[in-house]
Design an enzyme around this catalytic site. Structure first.
Site, PDB file in Angstrom:
ATOM      1  N   TYR A  61      69.132  56.093  21.944  1.00 47.94           N
ATOM      2  CA  TYR A  61      69.962  57.263  22.218  1.00 47.94           C
ATOM      3  C   TYR A  61      71.438  56.868  22.323  1.00 47.94           C
ATOM      4  O   TYR A  61      71.834  56.102  23.212  1.00 47.94           O
ATOM      5  CB  TYR A  61      69.529  57.963  23.496  1.00 47.94           C
ATOM      6  CG  TYR A  61      68.071  58.339  23.561  1.00 47.94           C
ATOM      7  CD1 TYR A  61      67.318  58.530  22.405  1.00 47.94           C
ATOM      8  CD2 TYR A  61      67.434  58.510  24.781  1.00 47.94           C
ATOM      9  CE1 TYR A  61      65.981  58.872  22.456  1.00 47.94           C
ATOM     10  CE2 TYR A  61      66.094  58.865  24.853  1.00 47.94           C
ATOM     11  CZ  TYR A  61      65.371  59.029  23.694  1.00 47.94           C
ATOM     12  OH  TYR A  61      64.040  59.370  23.755  1.00 47.94           O
ATOM     13  N   HIS A 130      58.725  52.472  22.086  1.00 45.54           N
ATOM     14  CA  HIS A 130      59.110  53.823  21.657  1.00 45.54           C
ATOM     15  C   HIS A 130      58.219  54.344  20.530  1.00 45.54           C
ATOM     16  O   HIS A 130      57.920  55.540  20.472  1.00 45.54           O
ATOM     17  CB  HIS A 130      60.569  53.799  21.217  1.00 45.54           C
ATOM     18  CG  HIS A 130      61.264  55.106  21.320  1.00 45.54           C
ATOM     19  ND1 HIS A 130      62.634  55.230  21.321  1.00 45.54           N
ATOM     20  CD2 HIS A 130      60.803  56.377  21.442  1.00 45.54           C
ATOM     21  CE1 HIS A 130      62.966  56.510  21.428  1.00 45.54           C
ATOM     22  NE2 HIS A 130      61.883  57.223  21.491  1.00 45.54           N
ATOM     23  N   SER A 209      59.669  66.789  25.079  1.00 44.98           N
ATOM     24  CA  SER A 209      59.902  68.079  24.407  1.00 44.98           C
ATOM     25  C   SER A 209      58.924  69.155  24.887  1.00 44.98           C
ATOM     26  O   SER A 209      58.323  69.864  24.081  1.00 44.98           O
ATOM     27  CB  SER A 209      59.803  67.911  22.883  1.00 44.98           C
ATOM     28  OG  SER A 209      60.815  67.069  22.399  1.00 44.98           O
ATOM     29  N   LEU A 211      59.565  71.900  26.063  1.00 44.77           N
ATOM     30  CA  LEU A 211      60.102  73.212  25.709  1.00 44.77           C
ATOM     31  C   LEU A 211      60.287  73.352  24.203  1.00 44.77           C
ATOM     32  O   LEU A 211      61.050  74.208  23.732  1.00 44.77           O
ATOM     33  CB  LEU A 211      61.431  73.459  26.434  1.00 44.77           C
ATOM     34  CG  LEU A 211      61.330  73.492  27.956  1.00 44.77           C
ATOM     35  CD1 LEU A 211      62.708  73.614  28.590  1.00 44.77           C
ATOM     36  CD2 LEU A 211      60.422  74.618  28.410  1.00 44.77           C
ATOM     37  N   GLY A 212      59.565  72.520  23.443  1.00 47.88           N
ATOM     38  CA  GLY A 212      59.644  72.627  21.990  1.00 47.88           C
ATOM     39  C   GLY A 212      61.042  72.440  21.457  1.00 47.88           C
ATOM     40  O   GLY A 212      61.454  73.112  20.518  1.00 47.88           O
ATOM     41  N   GLY A 214      63.729  73.314  22.787  1.00 51.05           N
ATOM     42  CA  GLY A 214      64.507  74.521  23.056  1.00 51.05           C
ATOM     43  C   GLY A 214      63.923  75.787  22.477  1.00 51.05           C
ATOM     44  O   GLY A 214      64.333  76.886  22.863  1.00 51.05           O
ATOM     45  N   PHE A 215      62.957  75.656  21.564  1.00 51.64           N
ATOM     46  CA  PHE A 215      62.400  76.853  20.944  1.00 51.64           C
ATOM     47  C   PHE A 215      61.734  77.743  21.991  1.00 51.64           C
ATOM     48  O   PHE A 215      61.848  78.974  21.969  1.00 51.64           O
ATOM     49  CB  PHE A 215      61.384  76.474  19.863  1.00 51.64           C
ATOM     50  CG  PHE A 215      61.433  77.361  18.654  1.00 51.64           C
ATOM     51  CD1 PHE A 215      61.357  78.738  18.773  1.00 51.64           C
ATOM     52  CD2 PHE A 215      61.570  76.829  17.384  1.00 51.64           C
ATOM     53  CE1 PHE A 215      61.416  79.569  17.665  1.00 51.64           C
ATOM     54  CE2 PHE A 215      61.632  77.644  16.259  1.00 51.64           C
ATOM     55  CZ  PHE A 215      61.556  79.020  16.404  1.00 51.64           C
TER      56      PHE A 215
END
Length: 337
Positions: A61, A130, A209, A211-212, A214-215
Site C-alpha cells: 500500500y 498477502h 472489503s 462493504l464490497g 463501497g458498493f
C-alpha cells in the site's frame, strides 16, 4: 444508531483479544482517491477510542508509504494497537500494478525487516503472506515465517486468499492465527471450503472489503463518480452493465436500512458479523474508511443483529452479482479451488 465501544473477540482459538472490528488502512495512501492527512489521523484516533485495536496495512500500500504513515500512531499507542501487515506482492517500480508474488524464504526475511524499519517498531503483531506464491510450497513459506516468530520479529502468523487445503497444510507447520479473505453480501465463495477449514482449525476469519469496496454503502452511482486513479475503475463489478445490474441488487439492503433507521453499510457489516454465529468461528471485518463519521457508523454495526427474515431477504444477493472481484482472478483462492 450511535457508536458504542467495540466488544473484544479472540483472534482464533487461544489467540489475543482484539476489537471485534478492525480498520483497513489501505485507502489512507492510495487506490480510492486523495486523502486529507489530518482527517486520516483523526480517524485513527477515534478508532482507537471506540475500541478498534487491529489496524491493517501492507508493504504494497503506497509502496511502503502506508506503513510509514501508520508508524508514528502505532509507536505512540503501542500497548493498545494490534498491528497487522503483509508481504508477498512485488510491485513494479513507480506503478500501482504488481509484477509477481513471492513467498520464498529470502523474500520473507527481506520483507519483514523492511516493514519493521518503516513502522519503527521491533515486533509485528500479525504478519500475513498477502498472496500465495504457487511456485513455493506453502509449508516452505510458513516455515520461513515461523522463524520470524522464534526470532521475536513477529507474534502471530496469517495468510490471505488461500484455499481450505492450503490453510490446513500451513497450519500443520505453524499455528495460523488469522486468514484474510474477501467476504461480504456480494462475495461468499469462501464459504464452500475455506470457512469450514478455518472453523475446524480455530483460525479467525478477517473479512476484507466487507462493504464490497463501497458498493454496499449505496453511495456508488456509476464510474463517473470515481476520481481519476481510483482502482475500482478497472474492476468488473464497477463498470458498464455489471455496475447497473449490481446497483439494482441493493434494494433489500436499503429496505432493511430504512426500516431500522440505519445506513446500508451498517446492514452489510452486521451481516458479516453474524457469520461468526452461523459458521462457528471468529469473524473480524476490517472496513476501510477515511471519515470519522463513517467510522462511528461502522463500529455501531458490530452490535446490530439482523432478524431471520432480514437474513433471508439478503441471502440471494451474492449469487446474482455480475462481474468478477478483480480484472485478474489468478492470484485468488477462488481460482485454485
Amino acid at each position: 444508531m450511535s457508536a458504542s465501544i467495540l466488544p473484544a473477540v479472540p483472534l482464533g482459538t487461544g489467540g489475543p483479544l482484539v476489537g471485534a472490528q478492525g480498520l483497513g488502512c489501505m485507502g489512507f495512501s492510495e487506490f480510492y482517491g486523495p486523502t486529507a492527512p489530518a482527517e486520516a489521523q483523526e480517524t485513527l484516533r477515534i478508532a482507537l477510542a471506540l475500541g478498534v485495536t487491529m489496524f491493517d496495512t501492507a508493504d504494497l500500500y503506497g509502496d511502503g508509504d502506508n506503513e510509514r504513515f501508520l508508524g508514528p500512531f502505532v509507536r505512540a499507542h503501542r500497548d493498545q494497537v494490534f498491528l497487522a501487515t503483509k508481504f508477498g506482492i512485488v510491485r513494479r517500480a513507480g506503478e500501482k500494478s504488481w509484477s509477481e508474488v513471492r513467498g520464498d524464504r529470502a523474500y520473507v526475511r527481506q520483507s519483514v525487516d523492511a516493514s519493521l524499519k518503516r513502522l519503527g517498531i521491533d515486533e509485528i503483531d500479525l504478519y500475513y503472506a498477502h498472496r500465495r506464491d504457487t511456485s513455493v510450497p506453502v509449508e516452505e513459506t510458513v516455515g520461513a515465517m515461523a522463524e520470524l516468530v522464534r526470532e521475536g520479529k513477529v507474534r502471530h502468523l496469517g495468510l490471505s486468499e488461500v484455499t481450505g487445503a492450503e490453510l490446513r497444510a500451513a497450519h500443520s507447520v505453524h499455528p495460523i492465527a488469522a486468514l484474510q479473505s474477501e467476504w461480504s453480501l456480494f462475495t461468499r465463495d469462501i464459504e464452500a471450503s475455506v470457512v469450514p477449514a478455518a472453523a475446524e482449525l480455530g483460525v479467525a476469519l478477517v473479512a476484507y472489503s466487507p462493504l464490497g469496496r463501497g458498493f454496499l454503502t449505496g453511495a456508488f452511482t456509476g464510474a463517473q463518480g470515481l476520481s481519476t486513479g481510483d482502482v475500482r475503475l478497472k474492476m468488473p463489478r464497477f463498470t458498464g452493465d455489471h455496475a447497473d445490474a449490481n446497483a439494482a441488487l441493493l434494494e433489500p439492503v436499503r429496505d432493511i436500512a430504512a426500516r431500522r433507521e440505519v445506513t446500508p453499510a451498517q446492514v452489510a457489516l452486521a451481516w458479516v458479523h453474524q457469520r461468526s454465529r452461523v459458521h462457528g468461528l471468529t469473524v473480524l471485518p476490517i472496513p476501510g474508511t477515511r471519515s470519522p463519521a463513517r467510522l462511528r457508523q461502522n463500529v455501531a454495526a458490530a452490535t446490530m443483529t439482523l432478524s431471520d427474515g432480514e437474513l433471508a431477504a439478503l441471502e440471494p444477493l451474492a449469487a446474482k452479482v455480475a462481474g468478477a472481484r478483480y480484472p485478474d482472478m489468478s492470484s485468488t483462492a477462488t481460482a485454485r479451488e
